[in-house]
Design a protein around this motif. Structure first.
Motif, PDB file in Angstrom:
ATOM      1  N   GLU A 198      40.053  22.022  39.427  1.00 23.01           N
ATOM      2  CA  GLU A 198      41.368  21.432  39.658  1.00 23.01           C
ATOM      3  C   GLU A 198      41.507  21.070  41.115  1.00 23.01           C
ATOM      4  O   GLU A 198      40.786  21.560  41.962  1.00 23.01           O
ATOM      5  CB  GLU A 198      42.464  22.440  39.286  1.00 23.01           C
ATOM      6  N   ASP A 243      43.649  17.934  36.991  1.00 15.02           N
ATOM      7  CA  ASP A 243      42.247  18.176  36.678  1.00 15.02           C
ATOM      8  C   ASP A 243      41.360  17.138  37.359  1.00 15.02           C
ATOM      9  O   ASP A 243      41.734  15.987  37.489  1.00 15.02           O
ATOM     10  CB  ASP A 243      42.025  18.095  35.161  1.00 15.02           C
ATOM     11  N   LYS A 284      35.587  18.014  32.619  1.00 16.14           N
ATOM     12  CA  LYS A 284      36.508  18.632  33.560  1.00 16.14           C
ATOM     13  C   LYS A 284      35.704  19.393  34.605  1.00 16.14           C
ATOM     14  O   LYS A 284      34.728  20.065  34.279  1.00 16.14           O
ATOM     15  CB  LYS A 284      37.419  19.590  32.807  1.00 16.14           C
TER      16      LYS A 284
END
Lengths: 486, 258
Positions: A116, A126, A113
């Motif tokens: 965002e 994400d 990740k």
């Protein structure tokens, strides 16, 4: 609220999971694994432990039931999307890659990740990216240090010793930071000394990483040493789940007792609460709640039998020494009492033929209900005087007409076993053999997957094919009612 | 002990004799012939060959045909071999693919020609290449199938376990692990293609002559000298491609980058 928490504590749950190959159930399990535990699936080969592990990893799809990881149903999730990594039995290191690239394999495929962003619809979503070269390098170097192979990165995997390959396999799995590490008999290919060292290393690794380990082995000693919880399996079914201590001290049945550690296993009769009959004599025990005169299995660990002085007040029985062998830290003595052999581990040396007095604490008689006391088969008459059992035609004394549904009962002692499969009416494979003091109890699995329990004075080797027959007068054939018409 | 060794060695004598007569001797004869013209030692044959534009042209065309045929065989053969390893019946299906090899190759090629003519296809480069692929495809599938089916399933499982989807499993494990099969497939197709004769002659109505055909022609025209030089060139090409291929094979095993 509390209940939710308990559920979250289980990282893996197998709910009614069944795996059936060609009509044979190879695994039928139902259990949960707590987060952070070191769990061992233990059992003889073919007991379904590897199949169970492969269903957790995702290589096998259960025929029935659900596999849950972190409370999420992953039954249909392919292996590459599960938060688990596996150390394979023969390591399966990629021969075309060096040590470094073997370990980096998973990292190169991984997405992490990275903040965002807003998508076209204006929703937050994400953003994922691949790991950078530097990040991969750092992780690989760290894990190489963890497994003590810092200078081996450039090496060809084929040039490593078995123990080193083992470490690379572990490093390759844990570098991905899985929540569960699955290990499929990882130490099977190593020699004894190496295996002992690796056991200790794996245990310390488990502590350091704090993740859940699911370990498959057939080595009971390995399981007792390493695990927090042992799951003992046989024939695809779980026999017992418990701590090593519990499984050793209070085996759930004769199979577990025989498989884990050495033990004396006898058939006895529960005369009343706290009194059990064994070898024609009554003994005091601490068990109650059985039916009067119920046949039971009695398990006594050899180290729980003490050889005492004849004048001792604490005495259980007298016997004659049959053999006595020094085993390094104890003497292994067999004592014969009323024709029953007792295996004793004590530090007293005895002479063959000596009369000795033995003492067993009432607490050390482990008594358990028998899983079966008679072989019972629901089948049909083939013809008058002939009944069909597991595809074979057995002569019997019943005059019921053909196709009558019947129940056949055969005592353990009444099954005749033949060396040559052809000599019996049907054939089968010996899947288990337990010595019970003065006879063997075997389980013979027919080609129809019915398990015949057989008491015999001969020892039959596990895995041997044998023939089975039963004398007509030893068979009780009773008409039964069919549950449902087809 | 020494007696034993002697007797064992004796079994190899017939083979050594065979090799001497049918392999070493012809090679020596080719070498001698290549440097002989009109009974004297000379480089004339080499000069003749390398200054003859048409010979060089034939060589280049042969290499091109070889390259194209090998590529087509690889791209057709790999998926077939891969799919066959996925099926239980693969072992028998492979036999089906090699079935055409049971028919004599001249008969097969003549039959192919008849089919092309029946279909009104003009004979030329296209038909030559189709014929070549038809003839040599089994030689590509066989080694590929063997090497693919010998790859332990656990490698694919390990790759899956480490996060590879099916394409990732193929690109990162199956493909690199099947390189030995690819290499021997290429060797088994490329070298015979550039050296074969008759196929191109028959399938192009003598319009396209490949290197093998022109060597054949030189010897039938009693031009032993130039023919031998061409054979030498051929041998050097074979050795060269073998060296290249074994290098490629080793490169994958020593464990370099992904």
């Amino acid at each position: 609220m509390a209940k939710v928490k308990v559920q979250q504590d289980n990282i893996i749950e197998l709910r009614g999971v069944k795996k059936i190959y060609d009509d044979v159930t190879v695994a039928d399990v139902n259990f949960a694994i707590k987060r952070g535990e070191f769990v061992t699936l233990l059992g003889p080969s073919g007991c379904g432990k590897t199949t169970t592990l492969r269903m957790i990893a995702g290589f096998e799809k259960p025929t029935e039931g659900q596999v849950l990881i972190n409370g999420k149903d992953v039954t249909d999730t392919p292996p590459h999307k599960r938060p688990v990594n596996t150390v394979f039995q023969k390591y399966a290191l990629f021969p075309h890659l060096n040590v470094y690239n073997n370990i980096a394999f998973g990292l190169k495929l991984k997405y992490v990740k990275d903040g965002e962003a807003k998508n076209k619809l204006g929703e937050n979503c994400d953003v994922y990216r691949k790991l950078t070269k530097a990040e991969i390098d750092e992780k690989v170097k760290n894990v190489l240090r963890l497994v003590d192979l810092e200078d081996y990165g450039h090496r060809n995997v084929a040039s490593l010793s078995g123990g080193q390959q083992q470490r690379v396999a572990i490093a390759r799995a844990i570098v991905n930071e899985p929540e569960v590490l699955l290990l499929d008999e990882p130490l099977g290919a190593l020699d004894l000394k190496m295996r002992k060292d690796m056991q200790i290393e794996l245990m310390s690794m488990h502590k350091k990483l704090g993740i859940t380990f699911v370990y498959v082995t057939h080595d009971q000693e390995e399981a007792l040493t390493m695990s927090d919880t042992i799951v003992v399996m046989r024939g695809g079914e779980i026999q017992q789940i418990g701590t090593p201590q519990k499984v050793y001290d209070e085996p759930a049945n004769a199979f577990v007792a025989d498989f884990i550690g050495e033990s004396n296993i006898f058939s006895g009769i529960m005369r009343e609460d706290f009194v059990v009959e064994l070898a024609g004599r009554n003994f005091e025990c601490v068990d109650k709640g059985f039916k009067k005169n119920e046949p039971v299995d009695i398990i006594i660990r050899p180290e729980d039998i003490k050889i005492v002085k004849p004048e001792s007040t604490k005495r259980t029985f007298e016997g004659v020494v049959e053999t006595c062998v020094f085993k390094g830290d104890h003497f292994e003595t067999t004592v014969l009492m009323n024709d029953f052999e007792f295996l004793v581990h004590d530090n007293v040396e005895c002479k063959v033929g000596d009369n000795v007095t033995c003492y067993i604490k009432p607490f050390d008689f482990h008594i358990m209900a028998k899983s079966r006391i008679i072989n019972k088969i629901d089948t049909y008459m083939w013809d008058e005087g002939v009944v069909e059992i597991c595809g074979g035609r057995f002569p019997c004394n019943s005059t019921l007409p053909s196709d009558t549904p019947v129940s056949v009962e055969i005592g353990f002692k009444d099954v005749e076993v033949f060396d040559d499969e052809e000599d019996g009416i049907i054939g089968g494979e010996v899947i288990n053999s337990i010595y019970k003091g003065n006879y063997y109890q075997c389980i013979i699995r027919t080609d129809d997957h019915y398990d015949f329990f057989v008491d015999t004075t001969d020892e039959w080797l596990k895995g041997d094919r044998v023939g089975i027959s039963v004398a007509p007068e030893k068979m009780s054939v009773v008409e039964r009612e069919e549950k449902e018409d087809e | 002990m020494s007696k034993m060794k002697l007797t064992r060695r004796a079994f190899s004598y017939p083979y050594i004799l065979f090799m001497m007569i049918f392999v070493v001797l012809p090679l020596v004869l080719i070498l001698v012939n290549a440097f002989m013209a009109n009974g004297e030692l000379t480089f004339k044959n080499f000069v003749n060959f390398f200054s003859d534009g048409s010979s060089i042209h034939t060589l280049l065309i042969s290499l091109a045909v070889g390259f194209i045929t090998t590529s087509i065989c690889l791209f057709l053969g790999y998926p077939i071999a891969y799919l066959l390893t996925k099926r239980k019946s693969g072992r028998y299906m492979v036999l089906l693919f090699t079935l055409p090899m049971w028919v004599n190759f001249l008969l097969r090629t003549l039959a192919t020609k008849e089919i092309f003519q029946a279909l009104n296809m003009p004979l030329g480069m296209a038909t030559v290449i189709i014929g070549m692929v038809y003839n040599y495809l089994p030689f590509m599938i066989m080694p590929l199938y063997t090497s693919l089916s010998n790859i332990d399933k656990s490698y694919a499982e390990a790759a899956q376990d480490l996060g590879a989807n099916s394409l990732g499993v193929f690109l990162n494990t199956t493909l690199p692990l099947s390189v030995p099969g690819i290499v021997s497939g290429i060797t088994m197709v490329f070298i015979p293609t550039i050296s074969t004769f008759a196929i191109s002659e028959l399938l192009s109505d003598r319009m396209i002559t490949l290197f093998g055909d022109s060597i054949n022609l030189k010897f039938t025209q009693d031009m032993y000298g130039v023919g031998s030089v061409m054979s030498l060139v051929m041998i050097i090409l074979v050795i060269l491609s073998n060296v290249l291929m074994s290098k490629a094979d080793k490169g994958t095993k020593s464990g370099g980058a992904v």
